[in-house]
Scaffold this active site. Structure first.
Site, PDB file in Angstrom:
ATOM      1  N   GLU A   1       0.830  -1.208   0.000  1.00  0.00           N
ATOM      2  CA  GLU A   1       0.000   0.000   0.000  1.00  0.00           C
ATOM      3  C   GLU A   1       0.862   1.255   0.000  1.00  0.00           C
ATOM      4  OE1 GLU A   1      -3.271   2.539   0.049  1.00  0.00           O
ATOM      5  OE2 GLU A   1      -3.191   0.413  -0.406  1.00  0.00           O
TER       6      GLU A   1
ATOM      7  N   TYR B   1      11.571   1.119  -9.648  1.00  0.00           N
ATOM      8  CA  TYR B   1      10.856  -0.160  -9.689  1.00  0.00           C
ATOM      9  C   TYR B   1      11.224  -0.971 -10.924  1.00  0.00           C
ATOM     10  CZ  TYR B   1       7.977   2.062  -6.058  1.00  0.00           C
ATOM     11  OH  TYR B   1       7.538   2.692  -4.938  1.00  0.00           O
TER      12      TYR B   1
ATOM     13  N   ASN C   1       5.382  10.103 -10.880  1.00  0.00           N
ATOM     14  CA  ASN C   1       6.510   9.824  -9.995  1.00  0.00           C
ATOM     15  C   ASN C   1       7.601   9.041 -10.733  1.00  0.00           C
ATOM     16  OD1 ASN C   1       8.241   9.267  -7.898  1.00  0.00           O
ATOM     17  ND2 ASN C   1       6.632   8.590  -6.496  1.00  0.00           N
TER      18      ASN C   1
END
Length: 160
Positions: free
Chosen positions: A85, A133, A126
Protein backbone atom coordinates in the site's frame (compact mmCIF):
# COMPACT_ATOMS: atom_id res chain seq x y z
CA UNK A 1 29.34 1.81 5.34
CA UNK A 2 25.83 2.41 6.66
CA UNK A 3 23.80 -0.37 8.24
CA UNK A 4 20.17 -0.87 7.16
CA UNK A 5 17.96 -2.95 9.40
CA UNK A 6 14.35 -3.96 8.68
CA UNK A 7 12.03 -4.81 11.55
CA UNK A 8 8.37 -5.58 11.99
CA UNK A 9 6.42 -2.59 13.25
CA UNK A 10 4.77 -2.71 16.66
CA UNK A 11 2.10 -0.75 18.51
CA UNK A 12 4.87 1.43 19.97
CA UNK A 13 5.75 2.47 16.40
CA UNK A 14 2.33 3.98 15.62
CA UNK A 15 3.53 7.59 16.03
CA UNK A 16 6.45 7.12 13.62
CA UNK A 17 4.26 5.16 11.17
CA UNK A 18 1.74 8.01 11.13
CA UNK A 19 4.53 10.53 10.61
CA UNK A 20 5.78 8.50 7.64
CA UNK A 21 2.24 8.40 6.21
CA UNK A 22 1.92 12.17 6.54
CA UNK A 23 5.33 12.74 4.94
CA UNK A 24 4.40 10.42 2.06
CA UNK A 25 1.10 12.25 1.58
CA UNK A 26 2.94 15.56 1.46
CA UNK A 27 5.36 14.18 -1.16
CA UNK A 28 2.42 12.90 -3.22
CA UNK A 29 0.60 16.24 -2.84
CA UNK A 30 -2.24 14.47 -1.02
CA UNK A 31 -1.91 15.75 2.56
CA UNK A 32 -5.50 16.96 2.49
CA UNK A 33 -6.67 13.34 2.31
CA UNK A 34 -4.96 12.09 5.48
CA UNK A 35 -7.50 11.61 8.26
CA UNK A 36 -5.80 8.71 10.07
CA UNK A 37 -4.98 9.25 13.73
CA UNK A 38 -2.73 7.33 16.07
CA UNK A 39 -5.86 5.73 17.55
CA UNK A 40 -7.39 4.60 14.24
CA UNK A 41 -4.03 3.44 12.89
CA UNK A 42 -3.18 1.55 16.07
CA UNK A 43 -6.52 -0.25 16.01
CA UNK A 44 -6.25 -1.09 12.30
CA UNK A 45 -2.68 -2.38 12.49
CA UNK A 46 -2.41 -3.86 15.98
CA UNK A 47 -5.98 -4.37 17.20
CA UNK A 48 -7.99 -7.58 17.53
CA UNK A 49 -8.20 -8.03 13.76
CA UNK A 50 -5.15 -6.44 12.06
CA UNK A 51 -5.91 -5.12 8.58
CA UNK A 52 -2.32 -4.70 7.40
CA UNK A 53 1.29 -5.17 8.45
CA UNK A 54 4.19 -2.74 8.62
CA UNK A 55 7.94 -3.07 8.39
CA UNK A 56 10.27 -0.24 9.30
CA UNK A 57 13.71 0.52 7.89
CA UNK A 58 16.38 1.92 10.18
CA UNK A 59 19.60 3.40 8.86
CA UNK A 60 22.38 3.30 11.46
CA UNK A 61 19.74 2.88 14.17
CA UNK A 62 17.48 5.75 13.04
CA UNK A 63 14.02 5.01 11.57
CA UNK A 64 14.04 6.34 7.99
CA UNK A 65 11.23 4.56 6.16
CA UNK A 66 8.42 2.08 6.14
CA UNK A 67 6.37 -0.28 4.02
CA UNK A 68 2.73 -1.04 4.79
CA UNK A 69 1.26 -4.13 3.13
CA UNK A 70 -1.59 -6.61 3.21
CA UNK A 71 -2.77 -9.71 1.38
CA UNK A 72 -5.06 -9.70 -1.63
CA UNK A 73 -6.21 -12.70 -3.67
CA UNK A 74 -5.90 -13.74 -7.30
CA UNK A 75 -8.74 -15.90 -8.54
CA UNK A 76 -6.73 -16.68 -11.68
CA UNK A 77 -3.81 -18.03 -9.65
CA UNK A 78 -5.98 -19.43 -6.87
CA UNK A 79 -3.67 -17.98 -4.23
CA UNK A 80 -3.00 -14.90 -2.20
CA UNK A 81 -0.78 -12.06 -3.23
CA UNK A 82 1.05 -9.39 -1.31
CA UNK A 83 -0.05 -5.81 -1.94
CA UNK A 84 2.20 -2.93 -0.99
CA UNK A 85 0.00 0.00 0.00
CA UNK A 86 2.72 2.45 0.97
CA UNK A 87 6.50 2.63 0.65
CA UNK A 88 8.30 5.69 1.92
CA UNK A 89 11.89 6.61 2.70
CA UNK A 90 12.77 10.02 4.10
CA UNK A 91 14.61 12.25 1.62
CA UNK A 92 17.85 12.36 3.62
CA UNK A 93 18.07 8.54 3.51
CA UNK A 94 17.24 8.05 -0.17
CA UNK A 95 19.98 6.42 -2.17
CA UNK A 96 21.32 4.53 0.86
CA UNK A 97 19.43 1.34 -0.02
CA UNK A 98 16.56 1.49 2.47
CA UNK A 99 13.85 1.37 -0.21
CA UNK A 100 15.44 -1.61 -1.91
CA UNK A 101 15.92 -3.33 1.46
CA UNK A 102 12.23 -2.85 2.29
CA UNK A 103 11.13 -4.26 -1.09
CA UNK A 104 13.57 -7.17 -0.80
CA UNK A 105 12.20 -7.95 2.67
CA UNK A 106 8.62 -7.94 1.35
CA UNK A 107 9.60 -10.12 -1.61
CA UNK A 108 10.98 -12.67 0.86
CA UNK A 109 7.75 -12.53 2.88
CA UNK A 110 5.74 -13.05 -0.32
CA UNK A 111 7.75 -16.16 -1.18
CA UNK A 112 7.63 -17.51 2.40
CA UNK A 113 3.84 -17.12 2.39
CA UNK A 114 3.49 -18.72 -1.06
CA UNK A 115 2.10 -15.57 -2.65
CA UNK A 116 1.59 -15.66 -6.38
CA UNK A 117 2.23 -11.93 -6.82
CA UNK A 118 3.75 -8.88 -5.22
CA UNK A 119 2.02 -5.72 -6.48
CA UNK A 120 1.73 -2.00 -5.84
CA UNK A 121 0.64 1.22 -7.50
CA UNK A 122 2.64 4.32 -8.26
CA UNK A 123 1.48 7.77 -9.29
CA UNK A 124 2.07 8.26 -13.01
CA UNK A 125 4.11 11.46 -12.47
CA UNK A 126 6.51 9.82 -9.99
CA UNK A 127 9.22 9.08 -12.55
CA UNK A 128 12.06 8.48 -10.04
CA UNK A 129 10.03 5.73 -8.35
CA UNK A 130 8.89 4.26 -11.67
CA UNK A 131 12.50 3.99 -12.87
CA UNK A 132 13.57 2.52 -9.52
CA UNK A 133 10.86 -0.16 -9.69
CA UNK A 134 11.74 -1.01 -13.28
CA UNK A 135 15.41 -1.37 -12.28
CA UNK A 136 14.30 -4.09 -9.85
CA UNK A 137 12.51 -6.01 -12.60
CA UNK A 138 8.97 -4.82 -11.82
CA UNK A 139 6.69 -4.34 -14.82
CA UNK A 140 4.01 -1.67 -15.14
CA UNK A 141 0.50 -3.00 -15.71
CA UNK A 142 -0.42 -0.33 -18.26
CA UNK A 143 -3.52 -2.14 -19.50
CA UNK A 144 -5.24 -1.87 -16.11
CA UNK A 145 -7.08 1.15 -14.71
CA UNK A 146 -7.81 1.44 -11.01
CA UNK A 147 -11.38 2.37 -10.09
CA UNK A 148 -12.43 3.66 -6.68
CA UNK A 149 -15.67 4.33 -4.85
CA UNK A 150 -15.48 6.43 -1.70
CA UNK A 151 -17.43 9.02 0.24
CA UNK A 152 -20.82 9.92 -1.18
CA UNK A 153 -20.46 7.67 -4.23
CA UNK A 154 -19.80 4.64 -2.01
CA UNK A 155 -22.74 5.49 0.23
CA UNK A 156 -25.00 6.08 -2.76
CA UNK A 157 -24.20 2.70 -4.30
CA UNK A 158 -24.63 0.91 -0.96
CA UNK A 159 -27.97 2.60 -0.45
CA UNK A 160 -29.36 1.93 -3.92
Amino acid sequence: MSQIDIRLGSKADVPVILSFIKELAEYERLSHLVVATEETLGAALFGDRPQAEVVIAALDGKDVGFALFFHNFSTFLGKQGLYLEDLYVRPEARGAGAGKALLKHLAKIALERDCGRFEWSVLDWNEPSIQFYKSLGAKPMDEWTIFRLDGEALAALAGS
